[in-house]
Write a protein that holds these residues in place. Structure first.
Motif, mmCIF file in Angstrom:
data_model
loop_
_atom_site.group_PDB
_atom_site.id
_atom_site.type_symbol
_atom_site.label_atom_id
_atom_site.label_comp_id
_atom_site.label_asym_id
_atom_site.label_seq_id
_atom_site.Cartn_x
_atom_site.Cartn_y
_atom_site.Cartn_z
ATOM 1 N N UNK A 227 0.834 -1.198 0.000
ATOM 2 C CA UNK A 227 0.000 0.000 0.000
ATOM 3 C C UNK A 227 0.871 1.250 0.000
ATOM 4 N N UNK A 228 1.952 1.251 0.754
ATOM 5 C CA UNK A 228 2.845 2.416 0.813
ATOM 6 C C UNK A 228 3.468 2.699 -0.552
ATOM 7 N N UNK A 229 3.843 1.638 -1.279
ATOM 8 C CA UNK A 229 4.434 1.833 -2.599
ATOM 9 C C UNK A 229 3.428 2.426 -3.573
ATOM 10 N N UNK A 230 2.193 1.978 -3.503
ATOM 11 C CA UNK A 230 1.138 2.516 -4.368
ATOM 12 C C UNK A 230 0.860 3.974 -4.010
ATOM 13 N N UNK A 231 0.881 4.296 -2.715
ATOM 14 C CA UNK A 231 0.651 5.669 -2.278
ATOM 15 C C UNK A 231 1.736 6.602 -2.815
ATOM 16 N N UNK A 232 2.973 6.132 -2.865
ATOM 17 C CA UNK A 232 4.061 6.937 -3.423
ATOM 18 C C UNK A 232 3.828 7.197 -4.905
ATOM 19 N N UNK A 233 3.416 6.185 -5.639
ATOM 20 C CA UNK A 233 3.099 6.372 -7.056
ATOM 21 C C UNK A 233 2.011 7.418 -7.242
#
Length: 297
Positions: A227-233
């Protein structure tokens, strides 16, 4: 079953050359018009999502309204939690997740002229219906003709614990549905399915640019994604105020981010960013467990 939907996009002045799912080169005319109010959708399923699914939407629109989060309980059907627009010409639910873990996000088909999209007798929105009536992607696939054959033109990204559906709805009852149980899927505001390319009357440069950028970011990400990686995107501003994933333009800007991480086992997590005009940006995170559905208002 489609395991990966990652179109390769190369932009040229006033046109896009895209290699479609079948490998054919397709020349698409790009509009030089003002950036349209639109959205970016993407998701990951299976091993690359640690056995579950991740689904995300950046919602872009004219900053002339407020967004709120609401829980809906029905006398029949499932309870669902959604992002709603209020106070503008097109209010209503824009993204949602129900108590069974079914998540639905949408994007407009801006490649179809607005006058055509607005005049669709007998067609209607189905987002709330999907959330209230269906518990899984398999149930939706079984009823796809009844659901999407009468739906208004647009794009749907739908997830449960095991898979993601990418649905493109054209005109005259035409639609295309793909199932992604393993891999990654991206979409913006024009048709990617060859069977529906006739509806790409005019493709905005923002839609083409965002498609290329989210394709690049998702393809480069190291699995398993989080989820954190998607939020960064979702906060990416690589292509300026009008063409980035997170847009800051005057006529259209990113109003919200909606991300749901649904594990193979356990409760889904929802992360919402609200960027309402004139208000501080707000991040809310929810664990969508039994207690949430029992106590949320």
């Amino acid at each position: 079953m489609q395991s990966e939907i990652l179109p390769r996009v190369r932009l040229q002045p006033r046109r896009e050359v895209r290699r479609g799912v079948g490998g054919a080169l397709v020349l698409l005319v790009l509009s030089a018009a003002t950036p349209l109010r639109s959205c970016t959708l993407w998701g990951i399923a299976g091993d690359e999502a640690d056995g579950g699914t991740l689904i995300s939407k950046n919602r872009d629109w004219k900053p002339d309204h407020t967004q709120v989060l609401k829980l809906r309980r029905n006398s029949t059907g499932y309870a669902y939690f959604g992002l709603y627009a209020e106070g503008n010409a097109e209010p209503g639910i824009k993204s949602g997740v129900n108590e069974k873990g079914l998540t639905v996000v949408t994007a407009s088909a801006s490649s179809v002229p607005k006058a055509t999209r607005d005049h669709q007798p007998g067609k209607h929105g189905v987002l709330a219906t999907l959330l209230a009536r269906y518990a899984s992607c398999d149930e939706i696939v079984a009823k796809q003709e009844a659901i999407f054959g009468t739906a208004r033109t647009g794009f749907f990204l739908i997830s449960d614990r095991r898979k993601i559906l990418m649905v493109e709805v054209g005109m005259d009852g035409k639609f295309a549905l793909r199932t992604v149980a393993q891999g990654r899927v991206v979409h913006t505001n024009h048709f990617l399915e060859k069977s529906l390319e006739e509806f790409n009357v005019k493709i905005g440069p923002s839609s083409a640019t965002r498609l290329g950028r989210i394709t690049e970011l998702v393809a480069a990400a190291t699995p398993p994604l989080t989820l954190a990686a998607i939020a960064t995107m979702s906060k990416d501003r690589h292509d300026g105020p009008d063409n980035s994933l997170w847009r800051t333009g005057k006529s259209s800007r990113t109003m919200s981010s909606w991300i749901v991480a649904t594990p193979a086992q356990g409760a889904p997590r929802l992360r919402v960013v609200l960027a309402n005009p004139g208000q501080p940006e707000e991040v809310r995170v929810y664990l969508l467990d039994a207690n949430f559905w029992r106590t949320a208002k």
